[in-house]
Design an enzyme around this catalytic site. Structure first.
Site, PDB file in Angstrom:
ATOM      1  CB  THR A   5      35.004 -10.414  -0.674  1.00  0.00           C
ATOM      2  OG1 THR A   5      36.360 -10.838  -0.789  1.00  0.00           O
ATOM      3  CG2 THR A   5      34.298 -10.584  -2.007  1.00  0.00           C
ATOM      4  CG  HIS A  50      43.325 -14.633   1.065  1.00  0.00           C
ATOM      5  ND1 HIS A  50      43.206 -15.405   2.208  1.00  0.00           N
ATOM      6  CD2 HIS A  50      42.047 -14.277   0.720  1.00  0.00           C
ATOM      7  CE1 HIS A  50      41.916 -15.508   2.520  1.00  0.00           C
ATOM      8  NE2 HIS A  50      41.197 -14.847   1.639  1.00  0.00           N
ATOM      9  CG  ASN A  76      39.289 -17.227   5.416  1.00  0.00           C
ATOM     10  OD1 ASN A  76      39.524 -17.712   6.523  1.00  0.00           O
ATOM     11  ND2 ASN A  76      39.009 -15.946   5.239  1.00  0.00           N
ATOM     12  CE1 TYR A  79      38.139 -18.469  -1.544  1.00  0.00           C
ATOM     13  CE2 TYR A  79      38.789 -17.462   0.531  1.00  0.00           C
ATOM     14  CZ  TYR A  79      37.814 -17.752  -0.410  1.00  0.00           C
ATOM     15  OH  TYR A  79      36.520 -17.345  -0.229  1.00  0.00           O
ATOM     16  CG  ASN A  83      35.853 -21.379   0.733  1.00  0.00           C
ATOM     17  OD1 ASN A  83      34.729 -21.325   0.203  1.00  0.00           O
ATOM     18  ND2 ASN A  83      36.511 -20.295   1.100  1.00  0.00           N
TER      19      ASN A  83
HETATM   20  C1  FMN Z   1      31.368  -9.628   3.829  1.00  0.00           C
HETATM   21  C2  FMN Z   1      32.621 -10.354   4.214  1.00  0.00           C
HETATM   22  C3  FMN Z   1      33.636 -10.504   3.290  1.00  0.00           C
HETATM   23  C4  FMN Z   1      34.847 -11.126   3.637  1.00  0.00           C
HETATM   24  N1  FMN Z   1      35.864 -11.188   2.726  1.00  0.00           N
HETATM   25  C5  FMN Z   1      37.080 -11.652   3.087  1.00  0.00           C
HETATM   26  C6  FMN Z   1      38.190 -11.586   2.201  1.00  0.00           C
HETATM   27  O1  FMN Z   1      38.117 -11.070   1.073  1.00  0.00           O
HETATM   28  N2  FMN Z   1      39.369 -12.099   2.648  1.00  0.00           N
HETATM   29  C7  FMN Z   1      39.515 -12.664   3.889  1.00  0.00           C
HETATM   30  O2  FMN Z   1      40.604 -13.108   4.232  1.00  0.00           O
HETATM   31  N3  FMN Z   1      38.487 -12.709   4.748  1.00  0.00           N
HETATM   32  C8  FMN Z   1      37.287 -12.202   4.391  1.00  0.00           C
HETATM   33  N4  FMN Z   1      36.256 -12.192   5.303  1.00  0.00           N
HETATM   34  C9  FMN Z   1      36.510 -12.616   6.692  1.00  0.00           C
HETATM   35  C10 FMN Z   1      36.825 -11.371   7.556  1.00  0.00           C
HETATM   36  O3  FMN Z   1      38.053 -10.774   7.168  1.00  0.00           O
HETATM   37  C11 FMN Z   1      36.933 -11.738   9.042  1.00  0.00           C
HETATM   38  O4  FMN Z   1      37.897 -12.745   9.189  1.00  0.00           O
HETATM   39  C12 FMN Z   1      35.614 -12.216   9.634  1.00  0.00           C
HETATM   40  O5  FMN Z   1      34.562 -11.312   9.299  1.00  0.00           O
HETATM   41  C13 FMN Z   1      35.698 -12.343  11.153  1.00  0.00           C
HETATM   42  O6  FMN Z   1      36.050 -11.096  11.730  1.00  0.00           O
HETATM   43  P1  FMN Z   1      34.958 -10.163  12.463  1.00  0.00           P
HETATM   44  O7  FMN Z   1      34.335 -11.000  13.540  1.00  0.00           O
HETATM   45  O8  FMN Z   1      35.718  -8.989  13.000  1.00  0.00           O
HETATM   46  O9  FMN Z   1      33.929  -9.776  11.427  1.00  0.00           O
HETATM   47  C14 FMN Z   1      35.017 -11.626   4.950  1.00  0.00           C
HETATM   48  C15 FMN Z   1      33.968 -11.499   5.873  1.00  0.00           C
HETATM   49  C16 FMN Z   1      32.787 -10.864   5.533  1.00  0.00           C
HETATM   50  C17 FMN Z   1      31.708 -10.696   6.575  1.00  0.00           C
END
Ligand code: FMN
Length: 373
Positions: A25, A178, A181, A183, A238
């Site tokens: 996001t 989705h 997390n 939701y 959340n």
């Molecule tokens: C800026 C940001 C926005 C995110 N938005 C979403 C989202 O819209 N939907 C979702 O399922 N996870 C979202 N996440 C979680 C990421 O998809 C991911 O699970 C998390 O960053 C861990 O992975 P990584 O260590 O590779 O960053 C978001 C994470 C970040 C940092």
């Protein structure tokens, strides 16, 4: 032995490699409509084996944060068409993460300023992101939710199906539900957020009824081979919690097995935090989860996420632990992540101050490697 650079197939979707862009996001789509800056951002990342877009609400009721792009306005479908065309022109694949936030919202984002809806009237706690009257963004406490009437639930299931149809109209290769997390889907699954006494609460079977109805409605609408789902069995994101996540999620994937989905996307541990984090009385066993899914006939791609880097992703795929790995922050900061992994090149650091909201800075201006002449 498969490599992260090898192609694979998730249901109907062909991936040119196993390095997937996780949903992120970014709050850069005012009025819920994707714009040209969003087109550039996704186009820059088209070498991913698969892009999973940021969470995309299927209705205004499903919206929990200002300036996220939706799928419920005709102008949004037109905006997304430009995104999907640009990614396809570059040879990439892109699905959209269809979303209902449930209780993680604020009255100022809801139709007619109504209370956000949830399985039970239990607040999420924590913050969401809203707009001030002058148009600037601000973090605000989530609003107190109201419990959904049993008779309203079929309408929300149908909203997901309509969202999936809109996604296909917008040119996406498929959708990711989705279910993670904290939701709405996750709220139904987990006891801490679901205290219902009707057929959507209580036993694990009852708490899983909502997600399975959504899966069935969406697969009926667009075909199971184009539908994946994201789950986060133990994340406390959340405010969700469950005393026995292994039993809940084993049941969910067992039910998903015969449904022919494109992929199962598992966020391991606390989203954005410790991958070893767990709830309940013992560490979560992800291998068991995968084996329950396979035993139940599940053939979808097994996609893992959370804190992976080049080395751990190579290990996960080469060992057969996962079919592909999704990267959030690394893809956010490295549009050419696939090339950088190939070259074992240094990576850009993600700038947290530009994660949510703003313009090109920290969005479309991360540098790529110089092309070799
Ligand atoms: C800026 C940001 C926005 C995110 N938005 C979403 C989202 O819209 N939907 C979702 O399922 N996870 C979202 N996440 C979680 C990421 O998809 C991911 O699970 C998390 O960053 C861990 O992975 P990584 O260590 O590779 O960053 C978001 C994470 C970040 C940092």
């Amino acid at each position: 032995m498969a490599s992260i650079f090898d192609p694979t197939k998730f249901g109907d979707i062909e991936l040119s490699n196993r390095i997937v862009m996780a949903p992120l996001t970014r709050n850069r789509s005012p009025k819920a409509i994707p714009n040209n800056l969003n087109v550039t951002y996704y186009e820059q990342r088209a070498t991913a084996g698969l892009i999973i877009t940021e969470g995309t609400p299927v209705t205004q009721q499903g919206q929990g944060y200002a300036d996220v792009p939706g799928l419920y306005l005709p102008q949004a479908i037109e905006g997304w068409k430009k995104v999907t065309e640009a990614v396809h022109r570059k040879g990439g694949k892109i699905v959209t993460q269809i979303w209902h936030v449930g209780r993680v919202s604020h009255v100022s984002l809801q139709p007619n300023g109504a209370a956000p809806v949830a399985p039970s009237a239990i607040p999420a706690g924590g913050k969401t992101y809203i707009l001030n009257p002058d148009g600037s963004g601000a973090f605000a406490d989530t609003s107190h939710p109201r419990a959904l009437e049993t008779s309203e639930i079929a309408g929300i299931v149908n909203d997901f199906a309509k969202g999936a149809r809109a996604a296909i109209d917008a040119g996406f290769d498929g959708v990711e539900l989705h279910g993670a997390n904290g939701y709405l889907i996750d709220q139904f699954l987990k006891l801490g957020a679901n205290q219902r006494t009707d057929e959507y609460g209580g036993s694990i079977e009852n708490r899983a009824r909502f997600v399975l109805e959504v899966v069935d409605a969406v697969t009926k609408e667009i075909g199971a081979g184009r539908v994946g789902i994201r789950l986060s069995p133990v994340t406390p994101a959340n405010g969700v919690s469950d005393p026995n996540p292994q039993a809940v999620f084993n049941y969910v994937v067992e039910q998903l097995g015969p449904r022919g989905l494109s992929f199962i996307h598992v966020v391991e541990g606390a989203t954005g935090g410790d991958r070893a984090f767990f709830q309940g009385d013992k560490p979560f066993d992800y291998q068991e989860l995968k084996s329950v899914y396979r035993k139940a006939g599940g053939t979808g791609g097994w996609l893992v996420n959370n804190g992976y880097d080049r080395e751990s992703a190579i290990e996960a795929v080469e060992s057969g632990y996962a079919d592909a790995v999704a990267f959030g922050k690394l893809f956010l900061a490295n549009p050419d992540l696939v090339q950088r992994f190939r070259d074992n090149a240094p990576l850009n650091e993600a700038d947290k101050s530009t994660f949510y909201g703003g313009g090109a800075k920290g969005y479309t201006d991360y540098p790529v490697l110089e092309a070799v002449a």
